[in-house]
Scaffold this motif. Structure first.
Motif, mmCIF file in Angstrom:
data_model
loop_
_atom_site.group_PDB
_atom_site.id
_atom_site.type_symbol
_atom_site.label_atom_id
_atom_site.label_comp_id
_atom_site.label_asym_id
_atom_site.label_seq_id
_atom_site.Cartn_x
_atom_site.Cartn_y
_atom_site.Cartn_z
ATOM 1 N N LEU A 6 -57.085 -29.971 -16.310
ATOM 2 C CA LEU A 6 -57.223 -30.751 -15.082
ATOM 3 C C LEU A 6 -55.853 -31.059 -14.496
ATOM 4 N N PRO A 7 -55.707 -31.002 -13.176
ATOM 5 C CA PRO A 7 -54.433 -31.395 -12.567
ATOM 6 C C PRO A 7 -54.171 -32.877 -12.758
ATOM 7 N N SER A 8 -52.904 -33.228 -12.902
ATOM 8 C CA SER A 8 -52.530 -34.634 -13.081
ATOM 9 C C SER A 8 -51.208 -34.885 -12.358
ATOM 10 N N GLY A 9 -51.266 -34.954 -11.050
ATOM 11 C CA GLY A 9 -50.054 -35.134 -10.252
ATOM 12 C C GLY A 9 -49.392 -33.799 -9.945
ATOM 13 N N GLU A 10 -48.190 -33.864 -9.394
ATOM 14 C CA GLU A 10 -47.494 -32.663 -8.931
ATOM 15 C C GLU A 10 -46.869 -31.858 -10.057
ATOM 16 N N ARG A 11 -46.599 -32.504 -11.204
ATOM 17 C CA ARG A 11 -45.874 -31.806 -12.268
ATOM 18 C C ARG A 11 -46.580 -31.840 -13.611
ATOM 19 N N ALA A 12 -47.852 -32.191 -13.616
ATOM 20 C CA ALA A 12 -48.504 -32.351 -14.915
ATOM 21 C C ALA A 12 -49.932 -31.827 -14.905
ATOM 22 N N ILE A 13 -50.414 -31.496 -16.102
ATOM 23 C CA ILE A 13 -51.802 -31.136 -16.310
ATOM 24 C C ILE A 13 -52.324 -31.907 -17.519
ATOM 25 N N LEU A 14 -53.618 -32.181 -17.526
ATOM 26 C CA LEU A 14 -54.270 -32.815 -18.661
ATOM 27 C C LEU A 14 -55.193 -31.789 -19.294
ATOM 28 N N VAL A 15 -54.945 -31.493 -20.567
ATOM 29 C CA VAL A 15 -55.719 -30.490 -21.281
ATOM 30 C C VAL A 15 -56.737 -31.192 -22.176
ATOM 31 N N GLU A 16 -58.031 -30.924 -21.963
ATOM 32 C CA GLU A 16 -59.097 -31.484 -22.784
ATOM 33 C C GLU A 16 -59.500 -30.452 -23.835
ATOM 34 N N LEU A 17 -59.554 -30.903 -25.107
ATOM 35 C CA LEU A 17 -59.807 -30.013 -26.229
ATOM 36 C C LEU A 17 -60.950 -30.538 -27.095
ATOM 37 N N ASP A 18 -61.215 -29.864 -28.209
ATOM 38 C CA ASP A 18 -62.364 -30.228 -29.041
ATOM 39 C C ASP A 18 -62.141 -31.467 -29.890
#
Length: 201
Positions: A6-18
């Motif tokens: 998922l995008p999280s602002g201009e310089r970050a992503i949020l990765v959802e895992l198991d």
């Protein structure tokens, strides 16, 4: 392994895992890369802050294809925490579990814990390994201030409050050990994967 980015602002992503193990494995790999500025693992997520916005597409592709379930070396240090078991909630925990206060202390200190992840506040480590009999919900009304060094439980986790802060965990005791110091390198002794043992004082 399922991965959701998922995008999280201009310089970050949020990765959802198991799970937390997968999140910790991915975080360890991403920390080694020069195109990441910060990597923050959670219970089942990893926040990845890129050093430059242009690096985001490459990082996104990497996390979607990474073998994040490969074994990751865990910290070998065991942190021993001496505890004065005189917490405000010890008697209530005993009542709720049907145990004596002495048995609550015995079960809490007999367990072997591991830091699953760090969150809520800087240096606040969520420890797995708590005796299932001691799995209790948080307080219905959080305290406005919990002293630093408070040893507490909530749900399946145990923890030590690294600094004074609001909190709704049930307090079993306190320690004088310094487990988090912003001036130290690293600032926390309780990194993800670290083994922890509580010893009555």
């Amino acid at each position: 392994m399922s991965v959701r980015v998922l995008p999280s602002g201009e310089r970050a992503i949020l990765v959802e895992l198991d799970d937390a193990v997968t999140a910790r494995a991915l975080a360890e790999r991403l920390r080694e890369r020069p195109d990441t500025e910060d990597v923050v693992p959670g219970a089942r997520t990893v926040l990845v802050v890129a050093a430059d916005p242009a690096a985001l597409p490459g990082l996104r592709e990497l996390v979607e294809t990474a073998g994040a379930t490969d074994p990751v070396p865990l910290p070998t240090e065991e942190v021993v925490v001496e505890v004065d078991y005189d917490g405000e909630d010890l008697a209530e925990v005993a009542d709720l579990t049907g145990l004596s206060p002495e048995e609550v202390v015995r079960r809490h200190s007999a367990a072997r814990y591991r830091v699953e992840f760090v969150g809520f506040a800087p240096g606040f480590a969520y420890l797995t390994g708590l005796d299932p009999v001691l799995h209790l919900p948080r307080l219905s009304t959080p305290r406005p201030s919990v002293p630093a060094g408070s040893v507490a439980i909530a749900g399946p986790y145990a923890a030590v409050y690294p600094r004074s802060s609001p909190g709704g965990w049930r307090l079993l005791g306190r320690t004088s050990a310094t487990l988090f110091d912003v001036a130290a390198d690293p600032p926390t002794r309780l990194a993800a994967g670290t083994e922890v043992r509580f010893v009555p004082r």
